[in-house]
Design a protein around this motif. Structure first.
Motif, PDB file in Angstrom:
ATOM      1  N   UNK A 125       0.837  -1.202   0.000  1.00 28.15           N
ATOM      2  CA  UNK A 125       0.000   0.000   0.000  1.00 28.15           C
ATOM      3  C   UNK A 125       0.866   1.244   0.000  1.00 28.15           C
ATOM      4  N   UNK A 126       0.607   2.131  -0.954  1.00 26.36           N
ATOM      5  CA  UNK A 126       1.400   3.354  -1.047  1.00 26.36           C
ATOM      6  C   UNK A 126       1.142   4.227   0.171  1.00 26.36           C
ATOM      7  N   UNK A 127       2.216   4.674   0.831  1.00 24.45           N
ATOM      8  CA  UNK A 127       2.029   5.578   1.972  1.00 24.45           C
ATOM      9  C   UNK A 127       1.436   6.901   1.515  1.00 24.45           C
ATOM     10  N   UNK A 141       1.698  17.595  -0.689  1.00 21.22           N
ATOM     11  CA  UNK A 141       1.637  18.175   0.653  1.00 21.22           C
ATOM     12  C   UNK A 141       1.658  17.035   1.656  1.00 21.22           C
ATOM     13  N   UNK A 142       1.896  17.372   2.927  1.00 23.30           N
ATOM     14  CA  UNK A 142       1.929  16.343   3.965  1.00 23.30           C
ATOM     15  C   UNK A 142       0.546  15.783   4.255  1.00 23.30           C
ATOM     16  N   UNK A 143      -0.493  16.403   3.687  1.00 19.56           N
ATOM     17  CA  UNK A 143      -1.836  15.828   3.787  1.00 19.56           C
ATOM     18  C   UNK A 143      -1.877  14.430   3.168  1.00 19.56           C
ATOM     19  N   UNK A 144      -1.022  14.192   2.178  1.00 26.84           N
ATOM     20  CA  UNK A 144      -0.964  12.877   1.539  1.00 26.84           C
ATOM     21  C   UNK A 144      -0.129  11.881   2.335  1.00 26.84           C
ATOM     22  N   UNK A 150      -3.327   5.794   6.572  1.00 25.69           N
ATOM     23  CA  UNK A 150      -2.623   4.606   6.090  1.00 25.69           C
ATOM     24  C   UNK A 150      -2.917   3.400   6.973  1.00 25.69           C
ATOM     25  N   UNK A 151      -2.833   3.582   8.289  1.00 20.44           N
ATOM     26  CA  UNK A 151      -3.072   2.475   9.218  1.00 20.44           C
ATOM     27  C   UNK A 151      -4.499   1.950   9.077  1.00 20.44           C
ATOM     28  N   UNK A 152      -5.460   2.853   8.949  1.00 21.40           N
ATOM     29  CA  UNK A 152      -6.858   2.434   8.794  1.00 21.40           C
ATOM     30  C   UNK A 152      -7.061   1.657   7.505  1.00 21.40           C
ATOM     31  N   UNK A 153      -6.384   2.075   6.435  1.00 24.86           N
ATOM     32  CA  UNK A 153      -6.517   1.385   5.151  1.00 24.86           C
ATOM     33  C   UNK A 153      -5.905  -0.007   5.209  1.00 24.86           C
ATOM     34  N   UNK A 154      -4.760  -0.143   5.863  1.00 23.34           N
ATOM     35  CA  UNK A 154      -4.137  -1.461   6.016  1.00 23.34           C
ATOM     36  C   UNK A 154      -5.074  -2.387   6.780  1.00 23.34           C
ATOM     37  N   UNK A 155      -5.657  -1.885   7.846  1.00 19.73           N
ATOM     38  CA  UNK A 155      -6.576  -2.695   8.646  1.00 19.73           C
ATOM     39  C   UNK A 155      -7.791  -3.108   7.824  1.00 19.73           C
ATOM     40  N   UNK A 156      -8.306  -2.192   7.031  1.00 19.25           N
ATOM     41  CA  UNK A 156      -9.492  -2.442   6.204  1.00 19.25           C
ATOM     42  C   UNK A 156      -9.208  -3.468   5.115  1.00 19.25           C
ATOM     43  N   UNK A 157      -8.005  -3.418   4.547  1.00 19.25           N
ATOM     44  CA  UNK A 157      -7.665  -4.273   3.408  1.00 19.25           C
ATOM     45  C   UNK A 157      -7.289  -5.689   3.803  1.00 19.25           C
ATOM     46  N   UNK A 158      -6.931  -5.900   5.050  1.00 21.91           N
ATOM     47  CA  UNK A 158      -6.636  -7.248   5.527  1.00 21.91           C
ATOM     48  C   UNK A 158      -5.468  -7.900   4.806  1.00 21.91           C
ATOM     49  N   UNK A 184       7.303   9.236   8.962  1.00 25.60           N
ATOM     50  CA  UNK A 184       5.866   8.974   9.086  1.00 25.60           C
ATOM     51  C   UNK A 184       5.503   7.599   8.520  1.00 25.60           C
ATOM     52  N   UNK A 185       6.102   7.253   7.378  1.00 27.26           N
ATOM     53  CA  UNK A 185       5.802   5.956   6.783  1.00 27.26           C
ATOM     54  C   UNK A 185       6.250   4.800   7.656  1.00 27.26           C
ATOM     55  N   UNK A 186       7.426   4.925   8.268  1.00 30.32           N
ATOM     56  CA  UNK A 186       7.914   3.878   9.166  1.00 30.32           C
ATOM     57  C   UNK A 186       6.991   3.767  10.382  1.00 30.32           C
ATOM     58  N   UNK A 187       6.524   4.898  10.907  1.00 32.10           N
ATOM     59  CA  UNK A 187       5.600   4.848  12.043  1.00 32.10           C
ATOM     60  C   UNK A 187       4.300   4.146  11.656  1.00 32.10           C
ATOM     61  N   UNK A 188       3.806   4.439  10.450  1.00 28.29           N
ATOM     62  CA  UNK A 188       2.586   3.751   9.983  1.00 28.29           C
ATOM     63  C   UNK A 188       2.820   2.247   9.884  1.00 28.29           C
ATOM     64  N   UNK A 189       3.999   1.869   9.408  1.00 31.03           N
ATOM     65  CA  UNK A 189       4.329   0.441   9.305  1.00 31.03           C
ATOM     66  C   UNK A 189       4.425  -0.197  10.689  1.00 31.03           C
ATOM     67  N   UNK A 190       5.027   0.520  11.642  1.00 38.18           N
ATOM     68  CA  UNK A 190       5.128   0.016  13.010  1.00 38.18           C
ATOM     69  C   UNK A 190       3.736  -0.209  13.599  1.00 38.18           C
ATOM     70  N   UNK A 191       2.877   0.767  13.425  1.00 28.43           N
ATOM     71  CA  UNK A 191       1.525   0.661  13.991  1.00 28.43           C
ATOM     72  C   UNK A 191       0.700  -0.417  13.297  1.00 28.43           C
ATOM     73  N   UNK A 192       1.004  -0.690  12.028  1.00 28.67           N
ATOM     74  CA  UNK A 192       0.273  -1.704  11.268  1.00 28.67           C
ATOM     75  C   UNK A 192       0.868  -3.095  11.433  1.00 28.67           C
TER      76      UNK A 192
END
Length: 379
Positions: A125-127, A141-144, A150-158, A184-192
């Motif tokens: 999944x693209x960060x 922008x950092x909005x993307x 990202x974490x919610x999408x990973x959870x949703x996609x299973x 930020x991307x590494x943090x999203x990966x850690x949380x996922x």
């Protein structure tokens, strides 16, 4: 055994399975999409009772190829190609999408590309929340670069999502710092609880060593033989921080693409004993639109040209990427109970041109895909 119950039997003059160590003449029997048996030695007449049979006399029979970096996408990605048209017939039965969808279009990607393809497709999944949907680039922008999204999408996609694609090259936002996106991307990966497929900046403005130190065991750096500023080779040697990253479990993937592979860098690295963990194509729309010959056996041929052996390459396109994907017991192996994904490849006698991302051309013998079987059915 009642051979009439078999859907397919494939006899090969040479069968190679790096996962199990098999190498020699052999027969693979298939039923209901799975391998029923693997028998070493020459086949017998009894196999003719199967519903269908194939005989591979030239080349070798190996597990279906696993391309750890390509761009299958029916829509929504500027890089997208048709996996069933462009990848599967060339031997790639399993493909990891490198960031073709992000949090804001992953749901469509799943039903349209993953569920709609005969090819087995997994997603990094693209960060970038927009994925690769913007023709002008990513991270305006950092909005993307939203961790929560990202974490919610990973959870949703299973299980459709293997990990997170974190490419910090060619960021478009003037005020968007690449290392901020990476943190930020590494943090999203850690949380996922997911690994990262990482693409470095491809410039010397941020030293590669600063980027590599953020990666964790199990993360994958793709474009590992990029030739230019910010590559793994400087002053004719592989950087110490690259060796250190490998020591702590970071993996390195080829991701040949159109401009991300240099014969010079690959040759220096291989001579030093720094071999890639996985060999992938980065096949995308550029190759299809320009009718370029580009597939996993082609990239294998390039790696042989720079000093690897075929025997070193085969696990890096079968059993190793299968393990990286967490599917090592199901794919990438010729063994009873595994998916009946097979590929026959043949080494041609003629020397053909092979080109790297800098335009250097080398002449060498090419491996070519000749037969693909996906889920027990010939493609």
């Amino acid at each position: 055994m009642n051979f009439e119950q078999l859907d397919l039997v494939v006899e090969a003059s040479r069968l190679v399975c790096p996962a199990t160590g098999l190498d020699g003449p052999g027969v693979v029997g298939v039923r209901d999409g799975l391998i029923e048996f693997v028998q070493m030695g020459d086949g017998g007449n009894e196999y003719s009772a199967a519903h269908e049979s194939l005989v591979i006399t030239d080349g070798i029979l190996i597990p279906g190829l696993i391309d750890l970096h390509a761009h299958p996408a029916v829509s929504g990605s500027k890089f997208g190609i048709d996996a069933d048209r462009d990848l599967l017939p060339k031997g790639s039965t399993t493909v990891l999408s490198q960031g073709d969808a992000g949090a804001r279009n992953v749901d469509q990607y799943i039903w349209e590309t993953i569920e709609g393809s005969r090819t087995r497709v997994k997603l990094a999944l693209n960060f970038c929340a927009e994925g690769e949907s913007n023709p002008e680039g990513r991270f305006f922008s950092l909005d993307e670069a939203s961790i929560d999204e990202c974490v919610a999408a990973v959870d949703r996609a299973g299980s459709n999502v293997w990990g997170i694609s974190l490419n910090i090259a060619l960021i478009r936002g003037a005020d968007v710092e690449p290392l901020e996106v990476m943190h930020r991307g590494i943090e999203a990966a850690e949380r996922s609880g997911k690994p990262v497929m990482f693409g470095a900046t491809k410039t010397a403005e941020i030293p590669l060593c600063e980027q590599l130190k953020l990666l964790r065991s199990g993360d994958v750096m793709t474009y590992c033989f990029y030739s230019g500023d910010g590559g793994i080779v400087q002053d004719g040697r592989v950087l110490d921080c690259v060796w250190e990253a490998r020591e702590r479990g970071v993996l390195f993937d080829v991701g040949d693409g159109a401009a991300a592979f240099g014969f010079d860098v690959a040759e220096i690295a291989v001579a030093a004993g720094f071999l890639p963990d996985t060999i992938s194509t980065d096949y995308y729309l550029h190759h299809y639109s320009n009718n370029l010959d580009h597939d996993v056996p082609h990239i294998v041929s390039k790696m042989i040209e720079v000093g690897m052996t075929a025997e070193q390459c085969w696990p890096r396109v079968t059993s190793v990427p299968a393990t990286v994907l967490g599917l090592g017991d199901k794919i990438g192996r010729l063994e009873a109970g595994a998916a009946a994904d097979l590929c026959a490849v043949e080494l041609r006698d003629d020397r053909e041109p092979m080109t790297d991302g800098r335009g250097e051309v080398r002449m060498g013998r090419r491996w070519r895909p000749v037969v693909t079987v996906k889920g027990g059915v010939r493609v």
